[in-house]
Design a protein around this motif. Structure first.
Motif, PDB file in Angstrom:
ATOM      1  N   ARG A   1     -15.617  16.683  -7.539  1.00 50.62           N
ATOM      2  CA  ARG A   1     -16.937  16.083  -7.294  1.00 50.62           C
ATOM      3  C   ARG A   1     -16.800  14.579  -7.072  1.00 50.62           C
ATOM      4  N   CYS A   2     -16.010  13.944  -7.910  1.00 52.77           N
ATOM      5  CA  CYS A   2     -15.813  12.500  -7.804  1.00 52.77           C
ATOM      6  C   CYS A   2     -15.229  12.128  -6.445  1.00 52.77           C
ATOM      7  N   ILE A   3     -14.186  12.836  -6.019  1.00 51.24           N
ATOM      8  CA  ILE A   3     -13.507  12.494  -4.765  1.00 51.24           C
ATOM      9  C   ILE A   3     -14.366  12.828  -3.553  1.00 51.24           C
ATOM     10  N   LEU A   4     -14.894  14.055  -3.501  1.00 51.41           N
ATOM     11  CA  LEU A   4     -15.659  14.487  -2.330  1.00 51.41           C
ATOM     12  C   LEU A   4     -16.937  13.658  -2.150  1.00 51.41           C
ATOM     13  N   HIS A   5     -17.667  13.444  -3.241  1.00 56.84           N
ATOM     14  CA  HIS A   5     -18.895  12.643  -3.130  1.00 56.84           C
ATOM     15  C   HIS A   5     -18.579  11.204  -2.738  1.00 56.84           C
ATOM     16  N   SER A   6     -17.462  10.662  -3.232  1.00 49.20           N
ATOM     17  CA  SER A   6     -17.092   9.283  -2.884  1.00 49.20           C
ATOM     18  C   SER A   6     -16.799   9.162  -1.396  1.00 49.20           C
ATOM     19  N   ILE A   7     -16.070  10.135  -0.854  1.00 49.98           N
ATOM     20  CA  ILE A   7     -15.757  10.104   0.582  1.00 49.98           C
ATOM     21  C   ILE A   7     -17.034  10.201   1.408  1.00 49.98           C
TER      22      ILE A   7
ATOM     23  N   HIS B   1     -19.228   7.049   1.468  1.00 51.57           N
ATOM     24  CA  HIS B   1     -18.730   5.967   2.315  1.00 51.57           C
ATOM     25  C   HIS B   1     -18.851   6.288   3.805  1.00 51.57           C
ATOM     26  N   ARG B   2     -19.055   7.556   4.137  1.00 53.52           N
ATOM     27  CA  ARG B   2     -19.245   7.929   5.538  1.00 53.52           C
ATOM     28  C   ARG B   2     -20.688   8.352   5.819  1.00 53.52           C
ATOM     29  N   ALA B   3     -21.571   8.162   4.859  1.00 54.87           N
ATOM     30  CA  ALA B   3     -22.987   8.484   5.049  1.00 54.87           C
ATOM     31  C   ALA B   3     -23.685   7.249   5.598  1.00 54.87           C
ATOM     32  N   LEU B   4     -23.882   7.224   6.907  1.00 53.90           N
ATOM     33  CA  LEU B   4     -24.450   6.043   7.545  1.00 53.90           C
ATOM     34  C   LEU B   4     -25.962   6.161   7.748  1.00 53.90           C
TER      35      LEU B   4
ATOM     36  N   GLU C   1     -29.272  18.836  -1.419  1.00 50.11           N
ATOM     37  CA  GLU C   1     -28.596  19.863  -0.623  1.00 50.11           C
ATOM     38  C   GLU C   1     -27.120  19.566  -0.448  1.00 50.11           C
ATOM     39  N   LEU C   2     -26.794  18.302  -0.288  1.00 48.06           N
ATOM     40  CA  LEU C   2     -25.392  17.905  -0.179  1.00 48.06           C
ATOM     41  C   LEU C   2     -24.635  18.263  -1.452  1.00 48.06           C
ATOM     42  N   GLY C   3     -25.246  17.970  -2.594  1.00 50.13           N
ATOM     43  CA  GLY C   3     -24.619  18.297  -3.872  1.00 50.13           C
ATOM     44  C   GLY C   3     -24.388  19.787  -4.030  1.00 50.13           C
TER      45      GLY C   3
ATOM     46  N   ILE D   1     -14.903   6.711 -15.796  1.00 48.91           N
ATOM     47  CA  ILE D   1     -15.029   6.380 -14.379  1.00 48.91           C
ATOM     48  C   ILE D   1     -16.463   6.645 -13.928  1.00 48.91           C
ATOM     49  N   THR D   2     -17.002   5.744 -13.145  1.00 47.70           N
ATOM     50  CA  THR D   2     -18.318   5.919 -12.535  1.00 47.70           C
ATOM     51  C   THR D   2     -18.154   5.909 -11.023  1.00 47.70           C
ATOM     52  N   TYR D   3     -18.781   6.885 -10.353  1.00 44.71           N
ATOM     53  CA  TYR D   3     -18.734   6.923  -8.891  1.00 44.71           C
ATOM     54  C   TYR D   3     -20.163   7.053  -8.350  1.00 44.71           C
ATOM     55  N   VAL D   4     -20.307   6.987  -7.043  1.00 44.15           N
ATOM     56  CA  VAL D   4     -21.640   6.978  -6.434  1.00 44.15           C
ATOM     57  C   VAL D   4     -21.843   8.203  -5.550  1.00 44.15           C
ATOM     58  N   GLN D   5     -22.972   8.857  -5.716  1.00 45.48           N
ATOM     59  CA  GLN D   5     -23.377   9.958  -4.843  1.00 45.48           C
ATOM     60  C   GLN D   5     -24.484   9.475  -3.913  1.00 45.48           C
ATOM     61  N   CYS D   6     -24.720  10.265  -2.862  1.00 46.77           N
ATOM     62  CA  CYS D   6     -25.773   9.920  -1.899  1.00 46.77           C
ATOM     63  C   CYS D   6     -27.169  10.201  -2.440  1.00 46.77           C
TER      64      CYS D   6
END
Length: 218
Positions: A23-29, A32-35, A59-61, A50-55
């Protein structure tokens, strides 16, 4: 169109850690590509500091969680095997219609390869001999687990920095933003191993052998 590939550092994980790590890796990628229009959501990992960011898109989740569950099921059926997940971004082009079908062509412009080594560690057993000093059987195992968890956390941080470095350095290959609704501006797919290891491997090999602009017909 060039297809850029990013091969992330291999991570050694245990089965119970797979979901959080992926979840951490896929959501991070994807973030960064969600424009498109995003509502950033900070997420704290339960297993790591560790804290990461989701969009912030439900539905994406759901789609990411669905792929992760499929991957976990595959791992349970194929224990002690190294495996990989590929996250691909692509454009969709309509090819000239033929007598038999209307072909849709996928032009891949970026692929992310996530490598996991799912390890099975024994629990609660000491490797000390009977003549050694008496030790709590679980004490050594706990120390080993804590050390391994700390090493994985450090490696996961490296992967997150690797993602940031890649997206900051690799920009010229990103195509014009299509008119799609939602946070994720580009079509994407997540490929996991299938029931046949060779099938997944051949699929990846075919894509890597393609030059110029990797495509897939569907």
């Amino acid at each position: 169109m060039n297809c850029e590939a990013c091969h992330l550092k291999e991570l050694e994980v245990e089965l119970f850690e797979i979901r959080e790590v992926l979840r951490c890796i896929l959501h991070s990628i994807v973030f960064h590509r969600a424009l498109g229009l995003v509502r950033p959501k900070d997420v704290d990992l339960e297993l790591f500091d560790i804290t990461y960011v989701q969009c912030g898109e439900v539905e994406l989740g759901k789609k990411i969680d669905e792929k992760i569950e499929q991957f976990v099921c595959w791992v349970e059926k194929h224990p002690n095997k190294k495996s990989q997940i590929c996250l691909s971004f692509y454009e969709v082009k309509n090819k000239q219609a033929s007598w038999f079908s209307n072909k849709i062509e996928r032009l891949y412009w970026e692929q992310w390869y996530i490598y996991l080594n799912v390890a099975q560690h024994p629990k609660g057993h000491s490797s000390k001999s009977h003549h050694a000093k008496a030790v709590d059987p679980g004490e050594g195992a706990l120390e080993d687990r804590n050390a391994r968890s700390a090493a994985l956390e450090a490696s996961l941080r490296e992967v997150l920095f690797q993602i940031i470095k890649f997206v900051n350095e690799k920009k010229d290959h990103v195509p014009p933003i299509p008119n799609l609704e939602g946070a994720v501006s580009f079509p994407y797919e997540i490929t996991i191993p299938s029931s046949s290891d060779s099938a997944f491997g051949m699929d990846m090999i075919k894509r890597m052998l393609q030059t110029g602009h990797p495509t897939m017909l569907s």
